[in-house]
Motif scaffolding. Structure first.
Motif, PDB file in Angstrom:
ATOM      1  N   THR A 121      -2.299   9.696  -1.412  1.00 41.15           N
ATOM      2  CA  THR A 121      -2.189   8.292  -0.991  1.00 41.15           C
ATOM      3  C   THR A 121      -1.771   8.142   0.461  1.00 41.15           C
ATOM      4  N   TYR A 123       1.409   8.025   1.319  1.00 36.01           N
ATOM      5  CA  TYR A 123       2.759   7.485   1.377  1.00 36.01           C
ATOM      6  C   TYR A 123       3.545   7.909   0.142  1.00 36.01           C
ATOM      7  N   GLY A 124       4.842   7.726   0.205  1.00 33.60           N
ATOM      8  CA  GLY A 124       5.711   8.109  -0.899  1.00 33.60           C
ATOM      9  C   GLY A 124       5.648   7.091  -2.021  1.00 33.60           C
ATOM     10  N   GLY A 125       6.077   7.494  -3.189  1.00 31.13           N
ATOM     11  CA  GLY A 125       6.074   6.572  -4.328  1.00 31.13           C
ATOM     12  C   GLY A 125       4.686   6.446  -4.924  1.00 31.13           C
ATOM     13  N   LEU A 126       4.576   5.647  -5.970  1.00 36.01           N
ATOM     14  CA  LEU A 126       3.302   5.474  -6.658  1.00 36.01           C
ATOM     15  C   LEU A 126       2.422   4.496  -5.904  1.00 36.01           C
ATOM     16  N   PRO A 127       1.100   4.607  -6.107  1.00 31.88           N
ATOM     17  CA  PRO A 127       0.224   3.584  -5.518  1.00 31.88           C
ATOM     18  C   PRO A 127       0.606   2.199  -6.055  1.00 31.88           C
TER      19      PRO A 127
ATOM     20  N   LEU B 344       1.786   1.691   4.975  1.00 29.25           N
ATOM     21  CA  LEU B 344       0.528   1.828   4.245  1.00 29.25           C
ATOM     22  C   LEU B 344       0.469   0.925   3.021  1.00 29.25           C
ATOM     23  N   ARG B 345       1.645   0.654   2.438  1.00 27.07           N
ATOM     24  CA  ARG B 345       1.651  -0.214   1.260  1.00 27.07           C
ATOM     25  C   ARG B 345       1.225  -1.641   1.605  1.00 27.07           C
ATOM     26  N   LEU B 417      11.056  -0.766  -1.047  1.00 23.51           N
ATOM     27  CA  LEU B 417       9.858   0.073  -1.090  1.00 23.51           C
ATOM     28  C   LEU B 417       8.576  -0.755  -0.989  1.00 23.51           C
TER      29      LEU B 417
END
Lengths: 401, 487
Positions: A121, A123-127, B344-345, B417
């Motif tokens: 992805t 990045y860290g963590g879940l999508p 990115l999120r 987050l």
């Protein structure tokens, strides 16, 4: 009246890939890694597998849709292969498919394989979760730590637990899993970490810090199941056979999220599934009868309330049990002896099967440095979704005789 | 008798310190420091002209039936949509019946008074028993400009009708003059502005007072009998020039609100009118001037009914609900005049399913769920089968609007987050006192002050912006009720 699943299905072989940031491997190679181990453990040829279930969750990365990636990567023999997805409880769902197929008599030998390739992805963590057409129009941009942190706010409110007391207990939970994970060669995180470090880690979602969150890992786990009779005919000694004692799934029906009853401090479906599983396995006093367990410690707070939801700790009593070391490796009921999601890692689709893998190794005395003494029943608890609407899968496995 | 039957106002809670903003840019333009006094209102990242208009309308409509409303007019120069009716969306957020007329008015700073006139005309012509007028403005200005300090964000609302009138409409007079002190071309981000001396000398000393005089003469109003003179001056002290040339006493010039709100564009004259109505006594004469390529002059006389109107938040209440903001980069980011790193999120941007939005429009915009016809459980979202585990009755539910229901925070977290323009994202289970709950975004929070059991009010806000496709997605959020952290 159904007779349940108890002792109808035996585990013929299991495999688990090394979990972690597997920059070197895609989902296909990860599946081959766990499958090869499981096949070798079962001592059969792949052509003897008559049906398979693939568990994978995140379409956005990972293998995409359908069960074809498993059928192709493992060169299965044009057998029925079904892809299942049930949030983070996907692994247990795949296991359930294979176990039920064997129990029904529809096939003799079935495969459950779960895989997740998360580290594509950037990045860290879940999508992010943007599924469906209507939810994105009104749901908050939930993150996994953000939704599970909700439980902490409700737990502190219900039991009048000061924030620092809760933080300290949560740190103990994570420290214990780090200590356990350090002894597991397949674990993602293999470093012991102190409670002070854990409590000082950067805030992710109040009150959860970085070390309250499980690893985001790539990995795969596989189980080959059959009937005890066939297992015997294939040379498995009944003393060295692990069977499924209970396998239960409970899903929210909207009441926690929509009806003003649930107070948010526990997971309703865990309680439902646990009671069904104990009944199915014939367990009356879980705190005395369960030898070890792997729970869905996606976050430290989830593990804490799960102790109560599984009726191992009393309501509001988990903090004391945790602080007393009741669930530590040398405690009465070791929890997350393999490091748990926290340190073994959490490749979504694989996790439910990974939990069973550890119970299987322990029951057969194959857990190496972390081997527990003479375990009888092992319980796995797999939770997908959000505290207010989720999927809980629980399995109990034990020696056949 | 036709006139105003109710009023409401909304000023966003955040107030940007002009000193903080001026100091940030003084290195380049020391002249800004001369304007470094007071504060201006600042929309939260999830507020725009439309959400503010909804809040003002809720203030105007609180505690009264909306049954007689047959039309809605939305005046603004900053409507979020150029081609999707904004007034209709306001009506949907207010859960007004769909059998009403609706119209957006825009294109000049006098769009606010134009909306009032349109509503007055419609009611007078018998086209609607009552009409709702909303005005709202979310004014963006180029970073480092004087306008950044001068502009403000606000909204006001009025109902216009023929009974229970609180301010009778005495008549009006309009002039249209292509006098361009500033303009914003189609597709342009910011206003282009000519010097203030031009505005002062040519407009406010010449044709504006001429228009006011013409109006007073036409309506037979003695300038000395005016109790409140409302002129939304673009910069300070221009009203006094007009008053002087029209024989209006300086003492009756209404508070410009420039020092505490800034100039809210098309919404400003109506906002000042709402402010005046909150202070006015029965039997007083109010003259309102809307300025912008001409002007609209409207005269009202308050009635005895004004005193019977239930108390409301109004401008005074909005101004009291205040939180100072000294973080200038945050102001820029909220206005999207700088593009901060989103991570990115922040890239995730699903298409908006217009058909799903339409099917669920009462749920999404009206916050309408269901009430079970068997057990009476209020629930959100609406469903075919009752959520009460001991009921599960199947059948059509009674529509049930949650927007004004008392609610509190049941669970919450502050999430660093997930992506939000204003981290950490606060959300949690919001529980309604009379039944129903759902996980909602929390807005207008104070860091460290959110807690379980805190009372909240549901507010209509921007849920997300799809810059790629130009869509603004709206839904309801929970705002902690006044108290915590406010000055």
């Amino acid at each position: 009246m159904s007779s349940g699943i108890r002792d109808k299905v035996a585990i013929l072989g299991m495999g688990c890939s090394r979990f972690g940031e597997r920059w070197d491997m895609g989902a296909e190679e990860l599946m081959v890694e766990s499958f090869t181990e499981a096949l070798g453990d079962a001592g059969i040829d792949r052509k003897q597998i008559q049906a398979a279930w693939l568990g994978s969750c995140m379409d956005e990365v990972n293998v995409g849709k359908s069960a074809l990636p498993a059928s192709i990567a493992l060169r299965l023999n044009n057998i029925p292969v079904t892809r299942v997805e049930n949030y983070c409880a996907t692994g247990t769902e795949a296991f359930r498919g294979a176990v039920y197929a064997v129990a029904s008599g529809a096939c003799d030998i079935a495969l459950a394989i779960g895989v997740e390739k998360l580290k594509d992805t950037g990045y860290g963590g879940l999508p992010g979760l943007d599924g469906g057409s209507l939810p994105p129009l009104w749901w908050p941009n939930l993150s996994a730590p953000g939704v599970f942190a909700q439980v902490a706010s409700a737990y502190m409110s219900r039991y009048k637990v000061p924030r620092d007391v809760l933080k300290r207990a949560l740190a103990e939970i994570s420290a214990k899993s780090h200590a356990n994970g350090a002894k597991n060669p397949k674990a993602h995180l293999r470093n012991p970490v102190s409670c002070d470090t854990i409590m000082a880690s950067p805030m992710i979602a109040e009150p959860l810090g970085l070390f309250d969150c499980c690893g985001v890992s790539d990995g795969s786990a596989a189980a080959i199941v059959t009937t005890p009779e066939i297992a015997k005919s294939l040379g498995k000694h009944p003393d060295q056979m692990v069977t499924v004692k209970a396998l239960q799934l409970a899903l929210s029906n909207g009441s926690e999220g929509g009806y003003n009853d649930w107070d948010g401090s526990y997971i309703h479906t865990t309680r439902v599934a646990a009671q069904r599983a104990y009944a199915e396995a014939g367990i009356k006093k879980p705190r005395d009868e369960i030898s070890m367990f792997e729970v869905h410690d996606c976050f430290s707070i989830t593990e804490l309330v799960t102790m109560e939801d599984l009726a191992l700790s009393s309501d509001g009593g988990a903090i004391k049990d945790v602080m007393d070391g009741f669930y530590s490796a040398d405690g009465k009921i070791p929890c997350q002896i393999d490091g748990g999601l926290k340190c073994f890692g959490h490749p979504i689709g694989a996790s439910g099967i990974r939990m069973v893998y550890e119970m299987y190794l322990q029951l057969l005395g194959r857990a190496g440095e972390r081997q527990l003494k003479n375990p009888r029943y092992g319980l796995t608890h797999n939770l997908g979704g959000f505290p207010h609407q989720n999927v809980v899968g629980i399995s109990i496995v034990g020696r056949y005789q | 008798m036709i006139g105003i039957t109710s009023y409401g106002a909304y000023v966003p809670r955040l107030r940007l310190s002009r000193a903080a903003a001026a100091q940030a840019n003084a290195w380049a333009n020391p002249g800004l420091l001369a304007q470094a006094r007071g504060e201006r209102s600042m929309a939260n990242w999830d507020e725009d002209s439309l959400t503010m208009a909804v809040e003002a309308a809720r203030d105007a409509l609180a505690g009264r039936s909306t049954d007689g409303i047959g039309a809605i007019y939305f005046g603004s120069s900053t409507h979020p949509f150029a081609d999707r009716q904004n007034a209709g969306l306001v009506a949907a957020a207010l859960d007004l019946p769909e059998s009403i007329g609706s119209c957006d008015l825009s294109g000049a700073q006098k769009a606010g008074t134009a909306a009032l006139i349109a509503a007055l005309d419609r009611v007078a012509a018998g086209g609607a028993g009552e009409a709702l007028v909303v005005v709202g403005e979310h004014r963006r200005a180029r970073p480092g400009s004087a306008q950044e300090l001068q502009y403000g964000d606000a909204a006001a609302a009025f109902t216009i009708g023929g009974s229970a009138v609180i301010a009778e409409f005495l008549g009006g007079h309009s002039v249209s003059v292509d006098f361009v002190d500033h303009y914003r071309g189609t597709g342009q981000e910011f206003d282009y502005i000519w010097e203030e001396r031009w505005l002062r000398d040519e407009a406010f000393q010449k044709w504006v007072p001429a228009a006011v005089n013409a109006a007073l003469e036409k309506l037979g109003i003695d300038p000395g009998a005016i109790d409140h003179f409302v002129l939304a001056e673009p910069v300070a002290k221009l009203s006094a020039l007009v008053a002087k040339r029209c024989g209006i006493a300086e003492t009756v010039i209404a508070d410009s609100l420039l020092g505490v709100v800034g100039h809210a564009g098309a919404a400003h004259a109506p906002l000042m009118l709402a402010s005046v109505l909150q202070k006015a006594q029965p039997g007083q004469t109010i003259v309102v001037v809307g300025f912008g390529q001409g002007c609209d002059v409207l005269a009202f006389r308050t009635t005895a009914t004004l005193g019977e109107l239930p108390t409301r938040s109004g401008v005074a209440g909005s101004l009291k609900r205040r939180k100072e903001e000294r973080n200038y980069p945050k102001f820029l980011s909220f206005n999207e005049t700088v593009s901060l790193e989103k991570g990115l999120r922040g890239e995730a941007n699903p298409q908006t399913a217009l058909s799903a939005m339409y099917r669920n429009r009462r749920m999404l915009f009206g916050l309408v769920g269901g009430s079970c016809t068997k057990c009476g459980t209020a629930q959100f979202p609406p469903a075919d089968i009752c959520v009460n585990p001991s009921c599960h009755h199947q059948g059509p539910m009674q529509p049930y609007r949650f927007a004004d229901e008392a609610a509190q925070i049941k669970t919450w977290s502050a999430d660093w987050l997930t992506y939000t323009p204003d981290p950490p994202a606060h959300y949690g289970m919001v529980e309604f006192q009379r039944g129903g709950r759902f996980v909602a975004d929390i807005t207008d929070w104070d860091l460290g002050k959110v807690e379980v059991g805190q009372p909240v009010r549901m507010v209509f806000r921007v849920r997300g912006r799809d810059a790629q496709r130009g869509m603004v997605r709206y839904f309801w959020k929970a705002a902690p009720l006044a108290g915590a952290g406010e000055n």
